[in-house]
Design a protein around this motif. Structure first.
Motif, mmCIF file in Angstrom:
data_model
loop_
_atom_site.group_PDB
_atom_site.id
_atom_site.type_symbol
_atom_site.label_atom_id
_atom_site.label_comp_id
_atom_site.label_asym_id
_atom_site.label_seq_id
_atom_site.Cartn_x
_atom_site.Cartn_y
_atom_site.Cartn_z
ATOM 1 N N ALA A 39 0.848 -1.196 0.000
ATOM 2 C CA ALA A 39 0.000 0.000 0.000
ATOM 3 C C ALA A 39 0.884 1.247 0.000
ATOM 4 C CB ALA A 39 -0.907 -0.001 1.223
ATOM 5 N N SER A 40 0.652 2.165 -0.936
ATOM 6 C CA SER A 40 1.496 3.359 -1.050
ATOM 7 C C SER A 40 1.277 4.345 0.098
ATOM 8 C CB SER A 40 1.246 4.052 -2.390
ATOM 9 O OG SER A 40 -0.094 4.498 -2.479
ATOM 10 N N SER A 123 4.580 -0.592 -10.872
ATOM 11 C CA SER A 123 3.375 0.182 -11.197
ATOM 12 C C SER A 123 2.261 -0.124 -10.199
ATOM 13 C CB SER A 123 2.879 -0.165 -12.596
ATOM 14 O OG SER A 123 3.851 0.165 -13.548
ATOM 15 N N PRO A 124 1.259 0.769 -10.133
ATOM 16 C CA PRO A 124 0.114 0.479 -9.273
ATOM 17 C C PRO A 124 -0.791 -0.602 -9.885
ATOM 18 C CG PRO A 124 -0.063 2.701 -10.180
ATOM 19 C CD PRO A 124 1.203 2.117 -10.688
ATOM 20 N N LEU A 125 -1.355 -1.407 -9.039
ATOM 21 C CA LEU A 125 -2.335 -2.406 -9.446
ATOM 22 C C LEU A 125 -3.553 -1.663 -9.986
ATOM 23 C CD1 LEU A 125 -3.083 -5.481 -9.298
ATOM 24 C CD2 LEU A 125 -4.099 -4.963 -7.070
ATOM 25 N N SER A 126 -4.073 -2.097 -11.130
ATOM 26 C CA SER A 126 -5.228 -1.410 -11.713
ATOM 27 C C SER A 126 -6.135 -2.401 -12.418
ATOM 28 C CB SER A 126 -4.781 -0.316 -12.688
ATOM 29 O OG SER A 126 -4.138 -0.884 -13.814
ATOM 30 N N SER A 135 -7.093 2.679 -10.373
ATOM 31 C CA SER A 135 -5.946 2.183 -9.608
ATOM 32 C C SER A 135 -5.924 2.687 -8.171
ATOM 33 C CB SER A 135 -4.636 2.574 -10.305
ATOM 34 O OG SER A 135 -4.523 3.980 -10.383
ATOM 35 N N LYS A 136 -7.019 3.305 -7.723
ATOM 36 C CA LYS A 136 -7.084 3.782 -6.339
ATOM 37 C C LYS A 136 -7.965 2.849 -5.514
ATOM 38 C CE LYS A 136 -6.325 8.680 -7.165
ATOM 39 N NZ LYS A 136 -6.906 10.028 -7.041
ATOM 40 N N THR A 177 -5.439 4.960 -1.146
ATOM 41 C CA THR A 177 -4.105 4.422 -1.395
ATOM 42 C C THR A 177 -4.056 3.745 -2.757
ATOM 43 O OG1 THR A 177 -2.317 3.084 -0.438
ATOM 44 C CG2 THR A 177 -4.550 2.166 -0.302
ATOM 45 N N LYS A 178 -2.880 3.459 -3.195
ATOM 46 C CA LYS A 178 -2.667 2.609 -4.362
ATOM 47 C C LYS A 178 -1.949 1.368 -3.870
ATOM 48 C CE LYS A 178 -2.713 6.154 -7.881
ATOM 49 N NZ LYS A 178 -2.258 6.511 -9.204
ATOM 50 N N ILE A 179 -2.083 0.289 -4.617
ATOM 51 C CA ILE A 179 -1.352 -0.925 -4.303
ATOM 52 C C ILE A 179 -0.220 -1.015 -5.331
ATOM 53 C CG2 ILE A 179 -1.456 -3.446 -4.096
ATOM 54 C CD1 ILE A 179 -3.123 -1.884 -1.976
ATOM 55 N N ILE A 180 0.999 -0.888 -4.854
ATOM 56 C CA ILE A 180 2.159 -0.903 -5.742
ATOM 57 C C ILE A 180 2.692 -2.329 -5.864
ATOM 58 C CG2 ILE A 180 4.478 0.034 -6.145
ATOM 59 C CD1 ILE A 180 2.165 2.115 -6.233
#
Length: 182
Positions: A39-40, A123-126, A135-136, A177-180
């Protein structure tokens, strides 16, 4: 019945197992490595499954068996509680069908893939929802939190809040958050 039980027959064995709803699971287990879905906005938190099978961010980098790719299902090897009468195996991360009004979608671990994710290292999970790349995520603590975990939702609207959230969610703790993918 007494004579059947005393005889030690195959029928007795069958009756004994069916009476306790025995379940036999394969003993194969994939190799595990450190979780790579971080989690970013919450350093030290990783996408995982809660003990109840929910989609959570946990404050520990567990050893996990993950499968993912570009425009592919994302799956995690989950070992359910012994009392659940289900076998361990890969469960797929799925987003609920978009409702459009609330700005978020529930996430679940299911036995079949429905949602395809873009998971590329660095990259972020999308995924794609209603033709748009998303991707959020929204992470919220449970009301009766006994640990430091967060429930995770896919953010599909402009606002990073949970409107009409389940009563088990403390909406004052929500974080976007984003999941990186590391």
């Amino acid at each position: 019945m007494k004579s059947i039980l005393a005889s030690g027959s195959l029928a007795t064995l069958f009756l004994a197992f069916s009476a306790v709803d025995a379940i036999f699971c394969p003993q194969l287990m994939p190799a595990k490595s450190p979780n790579t879905l971080a989690a970013s906005a919450l350093p030290g938190y990783y996408l995982d499954a809660g003990s109840d099978g929910s989609v959570k961010l946990l404050e520990v980098q567990n050893l996990v068996a993950l499968r993912y790719g570009s425009n592919a299902p994302l799956s995690l090897w989950i070992t359910p509680p012994f009392s659940s009468n289900t076998c361990p195996g890969y469960k797929y991360l799925n987003a609920a069908a978009p409702t459009g009004a609330v700005g978020y979608e529930n996430l679940t671990w299911d036995t079949a893939p429905v949602t395809y994710w873009n998971a590329t290292a660095g990259s972020p999970l999308s995924t794609v929802v209603d033709g748009k790349s998303v991707s959020k995520f929204i992470a919220c603590k449970p009301v009766l939190s006994v640990d430091s975990s967060y429930f995770l939702f896919l953010q599909t609207g402009a606002v990073g809040t949970i409107t009409g959230a389940p009563s088990s969610i403390d909406t004052t703790t929500c974080v976007t958050t984003k999941i990186i993918v590391m």
